[in-house]
Design an enzyme around this catalytic site. Structure first.
Site, mmCIF file in Angstrom:
data_model
loop_
_atom_site.group_PDB
_atom_site.id
_atom_site.type_symbol
_atom_site.label_atom_id
_atom_site.label_comp_id
_atom_site.label_asym_id
_atom_site.label_seq_id
_atom_site.Cartn_x
_atom_site.Cartn_y
_atom_site.Cartn_z
ATOM 1 N N LEU A 117 40.428 46.997 70.709
ATOM 2 C CA LEU A 117 39.847 47.974 69.631
ATOM 3 C C LEU A 117 38.236 48.247 70.000
ATOM 4 C CD1 LEU A 117 40.261 48.672 66.455
ATOM 5 C CD2 LEU A 117 38.873 46.954 65.956
ATOM 6 N N ARG A 148 62.546 52.873 50.881
ATOM 7 C CA ARG A 148 62.326 52.105 52.215
ATOM 8 C C ARG A 148 63.148 52.953 52.938
ATOM 9 N NH1 ARG A 148 64.339 48.963 56.244
ATOM 10 N NH2 ARG A 148 62.852 47.830 57.182
ATOM 11 N N TYR A 161 43.021 50.347 58.634
ATOM 12 C CA TYR A 161 41.635 49.626 57.715
ATOM 13 C C TYR A 161 40.642 49.847 58.494
ATOM 14 C CZ TYR A 161 41.973 45.288 60.515
ATOM 15 O OH TYR A 161 41.895 44.481 61.421
ATOM 16 N N ARG A 182 36.025 56.052 63.663
ATOM 17 C CA ARG A 182 36.971 55.476 63.971
ATOM 18 C C ARG A 182 38.308 55.509 63.131
ATOM 19 N NH1 ARG A 182 36.150 49.096 65.263
ATOM 20 N NH2 ARG A 182 36.147 49.173 63.179
ATOM 21 N N LYS A 193 43.405 50.534 64.618
ATOM 22 C CA LYS A 193 42.984 49.671 63.754
ATOM 23 C C LYS A 193 44.159 49.496 62.757
ATOM 24 C CE LYS A 193 39.076 47.406 61.632
ATOM 25 N NZ LYS A 193 39.133 45.963 62.387
ATOM 26 N N GLU A 205 40.474 40.755 74.278
ATOM 27 C CA GLU A 205 39.419 40.577 73.307
ATOM 28 C C GLU A 205 39.550 39.199 72.465
ATOM 29 O OE1 GLU A 205 39.523 43.929 70.698
ATOM 30 O OE2 GLU A 205 41.614 44.105 71.185
HETATM 31 N N1 PLP Z 1 38.720 43.567 68.065
HETATM 32 C C1 PLP Z 1 39.436 43.334 67.235
HETATM 33 C C2 PLP Z 1 40.823 42.921 67.743
HETATM 34 C C3 PLP Z 1 39.208 43.276 65.932
HETATM 35 O O1 PLP Z 1 40.171 43.082 64.779
HETATM 36 C C4 PLP Z 1 37.716 43.862 65.573
HETATM 37 C C5 PLP Z 1 37.355 43.571 64.125
HETATM 38 O O2 PLP Z 1 37.968 43.415 63.242
HETATM 39 C C6 PLP Z 1 36.884 44.008 66.706
HETATM 40 C C7 PLP Z 1 37.380 43.932 67.756
HETATM 41 C C8 PLP Z 1 35.496 44.327 66.468
HETATM 42 O O3 PLP Z 1 35.214 45.612 65.788
HETATM 43 P P1 PLP Z 1 34.183 45.943 64.922
HETATM 44 O O4 PLP Z 1 32.813 45.546 65.559
HETATM 45 O O5 PLP Z 1 34.510 47.453 64.578
HETATM 46 O O6 PLP Z 1 34.213 45.154 63.710
#
Ligand code: PLP
Length: 283
Positions: free
Chosen positions: A203, A99, A32, A51, A146, A178
């Site tokens: 991410l 499935r 997503y 991304r 993601k 994070e």
């Molecule tokens: N880290 C994680 C785990 C996230 O889920 C997100 C955004 O959903 C981010 C960082 C920040 O990413 P972005 O700046 O692209 O929204």
């Protein structure tokens, strides 16, 4: 009632249905993107598309990303739903069939998009800052993809709620990876911005990239390296970034105030300049 997008059609939200055999539903086999919308325009569309391609590759989903086509759909959703400020959510699933762990190679992926209204420019969290707790990072090892498998952050956000705070930072091998849905930063006593380096462990935030270029234009020193939660406790300032928060100050971690517990001046300035720069390149 919103109009949403599903596999080529714009439909009322209550008519958009997904199969119980959808692989996102059964296996979390989907990826997503969340893009911020301000004044009816999209922030960093191309970054999100880039991304998205990497996430699709990482999740082995054969979907050709046409960023212009997606931009047209997203602009239309913004118009149809009169969205001024908020988010556009996009999800691509490996598809739906009976499935089985392995999908039929010819199975067609499916795509959905919808808008969400959200205050981005002046929410209370941006003015007052947020309080967070630290939790162990129990996620899988490809956090740069993601993927829709978000059970670990859901549980971490519940832990934060139980502590009466707004979010959590995740810790692995003694270091902050994070936030549950955002990237984490501290500003040290000697005014250095520290945020974890890019790898499979986090991410690669699209907002992070823009924030770091804003920091550079402010002539701030940036160190991309892991930091411990103890280093964060004694930081001068701390903050998070994501498409759905832009930049929010962090004023307390694990019950300990960051300095005097007030929103820091540098974070405030980074947020201001990030918004200014983003508004200049809205799509
Ligand atoms: N880290 C994680 C785990 C996230 O889920 C997100 C955004 O959903 C981010 C960082 C920040 O990413 P972005 O700046 O692209 O929204």
């Amino acid at each position: 009632m919103r109009t949403v997008y599903i596999d080529g059609s714009f439909v009322p939200e209550n008519e958009a249905t997904v199969s119980i055999f959808d692989r996102s539903f059964l296996f979390s086999h989907g990826v997503y993107e969340v893009t911020s919308v301000i004044n009816g325009g999209l922030i960093d569309h191309m970054g999100h598309m880039k991304r998205l391609k990497l996430s699709l590759e990482g999740a082995l989903i054969p979907f050709e990303v046409d960023s212009d086509h997606i931009l047209r759909i997203q602009k239309r959703l913004i118009e149809m739903n009169n969205l001024d400020e908020g988010l556009i959510y996009l999800q691509i699933s490996r598809g739906a069939e009976d499935r089985d762990f392995l999908p039929t190679p010819s199975l067609q992926p499916s795509i959905v998009m919808f808008t969400q209204e959200k205050a981005l420019l002046d929410p209370p969290q941006a003015r007052d800052g947020i309080r967070i707790v630290s939790v162990p990072d129990i996620r899988w090892r490809r956090r740069d993809v993601k993927a829709v498998s978000l059970l670990a952050p859901v549980l971490a956000k519940e832990t934060a709620r139980q502590h009466g705070v707004q979010d959590a930072w995740m810790i692995e091998d003694g270091y902050v990876t994070e936030g549950t849905s955002n990237n984490a930063y501290i500003i040290t006593r000697d005014n250095v911005i520290v945020t974890r380096h890019l790898s499979h462990d986090i991410l690669h935030g699209i907002t992070r990239q823009a924030v770091l270029s804003v920091a550079q234009s402010m002539n701030m020193t940036v160190e991309e390296r892991p930091f411990t939660i103890e280093e964060a406790y004694s930081a001068r300032e701390a903050f998070i970034s994501s498409a759905s928060t832009l930049v929010w100050p962090v004023v307390e971690i694990d019950g300990k105030s960051i300095m005097d517990g007030k929103v820091g001046a540098v974070t405030r300035e980074i947020r201001r300049q990030y918004i200014k720069a983003s508004l200049e390149r809205l799509m």
